[in-house]
Design a protein around this motif. Structure first.
Motif, short mmCIF file in Angstrom:
data_model
loop_
_atom_site.label_atom_id
_atom_site.label_comp_id
_atom_site.label_asym_id
_atom_site.label_seq_id
_atom_site.Cartn_x
_atom_site.Cartn_y
_atom_site.Cartn_z
N ILE A 1 -21.39 -19.88 -5.68
CA ILE A 1 -21.74 -20.96 -6.61
C ILE A 1 -20.89 -22.19 -6.31
N ARG A 2 -19.58 -21.99 -6.15
CA ARG A 2 -18.66 -23.10 -5.87
C ARG A 2 -19.00 -23.78 -4.56
N ASN A 3 -19.28 -22.99 -3.52
CA ASN A 3 -19.60 -23.56 -2.22
C ASN A 3 -20.90 -24.35 -2.25
N GLU A 4 -21.88 -23.86 -2.98
CA GLU A 4 -23.14 -24.60 -3.11
C GLU A 4 -22.92 -25.92 -3.83
N MET A 5 -22.07 -25.89 -4.83
CA MET A 5 -21.80 -27.09 -5.62
C MET A 5 -20.99 -28.11 -4.82
N ALA A 6 -20.20 -27.63 -3.88
CA ALA A 6 -19.28 -28.49 -3.13
C ALA A 6 -19.93 -29.12 -1.90
N GLN A 7 -21.22 -28.98 -1.73
CA GLN A 7 -21.89 -29.57 -0.58
C GLN A 7 -22.03 -31.08 -0.80
N LEU A 8 -21.06 -31.80 -0.36
CA LEU A 8 -21.05 -33.24 -0.54
C LEU A 8 -21.93 -33.91 0.50
N GLN A 9 -22.66 -34.90 0.06
CA GLN A 9 -23.61 -35.60 0.92
C GLN A 9 -23.29 -37.10 0.93
N PRO A 10 -23.66 -37.80 2.01
CA PRO A 10 -23.50 -39.25 2.01
C PRO A 10 -24.18 -39.86 0.79
N GLY A 11 -23.49 -40.81 0.17
CA GLY A 11 -24.01 -41.45 -1.03
C GLY A 11 -23.50 -40.82 -2.31
N ASP A 12 -22.99 -39.57 -2.24
CA ASP A 12 -22.40 -38.94 -3.41
C ASP A 12 -21.07 -39.61 -3.73
N PRO A 13 -20.70 -39.68 -5.01
CA PRO A 13 -19.39 -40.24 -5.33
C PRO A 13 -18.28 -39.31 -4.85
N GLY A 14 -17.20 -39.90 -4.38
CA GLY A 14 -16.05 -39.10 -3.99
C GLY A 14 -15.38 -38.50 -5.22
N LEU A 15 -14.75 -37.34 -5.05
CA LEU A 15 -14.03 -36.71 -6.15
C LEU A 15 -12.75 -37.50 -6.43
N ASN A 16 -12.40 -37.65 -7.68
CA ASN A 16 -11.23 -38.45 -8.06
C ASN A 16 -9.96 -37.60 -7.97
N PHE A 17 -9.50 -37.39 -6.74
CA PHE A 17 -8.29 -36.61 -6.52
C PHE A 17 -7.05 -37.50 -6.63
N LYS A 18 -5.89 -36.85 -6.75
CA LYS A 18 -4.61 -37.56 -6.83
C LYS A 18 -3.76 -37.17 -5.64
N PHE A 19 -2.91 -38.09 -5.21
CA PHE A 19 -1.99 -37.81 -4.11
C PHE A 19 -0.78 -38.74 -4.24
N ALA A 20 0.27 -38.38 -3.53
CA ALA A 20 1.47 -39.22 -3.51
C ALA A 20 1.40 -40.14 -2.30
N ASP A 21 1.67 -41.43 -2.51
CA ASP A 21 1.68 -42.36 -1.38
C ASP A 21 3.01 -42.22 -0.61
N HIS A 22 3.20 -43.07 0.39
CA HIS A 22 4.39 -42.96 1.25
C HIS A 22 5.70 -43.22 0.49
N LYS A 23 5.61 -43.81 -0.72
CA LYS A 23 6.81 -44.04 -1.54
C LYS A 23 6.96 -42.99 -2.64
N GLY A 24 6.03 -42.02 -2.67
CA GLY A 24 6.09 -40.98 -3.69
C GLY A 24 5.38 -41.32 -4.98
N ASN A 25 4.73 -42.49 -5.05
CA ASN A 25 3.99 -42.88 -6.24
C ASN A 25 2.65 -42.17 -6.28
N GLU A 26 2.23 -41.75 -7.49
CA GLU A 26 0.94 -41.09 -7.64
C GLU A 26 -0.19 -42.11 -7.56
N VAL A 27 -1.17 -41.81 -6.73
CA VAL A 27 -2.34 -42.66 -6.55
C VAL A 27 -3.57 -41.80 -6.80
N GLN A 28 -4.56 -42.36 -7.48
CA GLN A 28 -5.84 -41.68 -7.66
C GLN A 28 -6.85 -42.32 -6.73
N PHE A 29 -7.81 -41.52 -6.31
CA PHE A 29 -8.87 -42.03 -5.45
C PHE A 29 -9.57 -43.22 -6.10
#
Length: 147
Positions: A61-89
């Motif tokens: 079910i998860r794999n079927e749902m995760a089939q991302l296609q061109p034109g789909d919105p990107g998932l709003n993930f979070k990550f740390a930038d090179h200075k350690g600040n949190e950035v959201q997509f």
């Protein structure tokens, strides 16, 4: 009448057997059309996925749902930038974004995958050319020209 996760919660409250609760959860997960709704229910009730078959069905079910296609919105993930600040997509809207994702299940080197998102935050490709390929530069230049 209850809807969404409230409906699932009411159903699970009526079921005494945890394995049957897992089956009810899988039925609910199969009906979900959006990944965030799937994720909320799966994270909250995954303890009821007890059998190997249930775990396998959930993975499907998860794999079927995760089939991302061109034109789909990107998932709003979070990550740390090179200075350690949190950035959201979502903070990057208005910019062309190239994401380098490494498959870490390869113990020695990993395998990179390059994903490109347009200025609207939509998927252009989840398997772009590698940086050594001149097509990547051409694609990025074309996207940067767009308004």
């Amino acid at each position: 009448m209850k809807k969404g996760i409230e409906m699932l919660e009411a159903e699970l409250a009526l079921i005494k057997n945890d394995t049957l609760k897992g089956d009810a959860l899988l039925s609910y997960l199969k009906m979900q059309k959006e990944y965030p709704n799937y994720k909320i229910a799966q994270d909250k009730y995954k303890q009821y996925l007890l059998t190997e078959s249930q775990v396998k069905q959930n993975r499907h079910i998860r794999n079927e749902m995760a089939q991302l296609q061109p034109g789909d919105p990107g998932l709003n993930f979070k990550f740390a930038d090179h200075k350690g600040n949190e950035v959201q997509f979502s903070d990057l809207k208005g910019k062309v974004v190239l994401v380098n994702v490494w498959a870490t299940y390869y113990k020695i080197t990993g395998i990179p995958r390059f994903m490109i998102f347009d200025k609207k935050g939509e998927i252009v490709t989840i398997n772009s050319p590698r940086p050594s390929n001149p097509q990547l530069k051409e694609l990025l230049e074309e996207l940067l020209k767009e308004d």
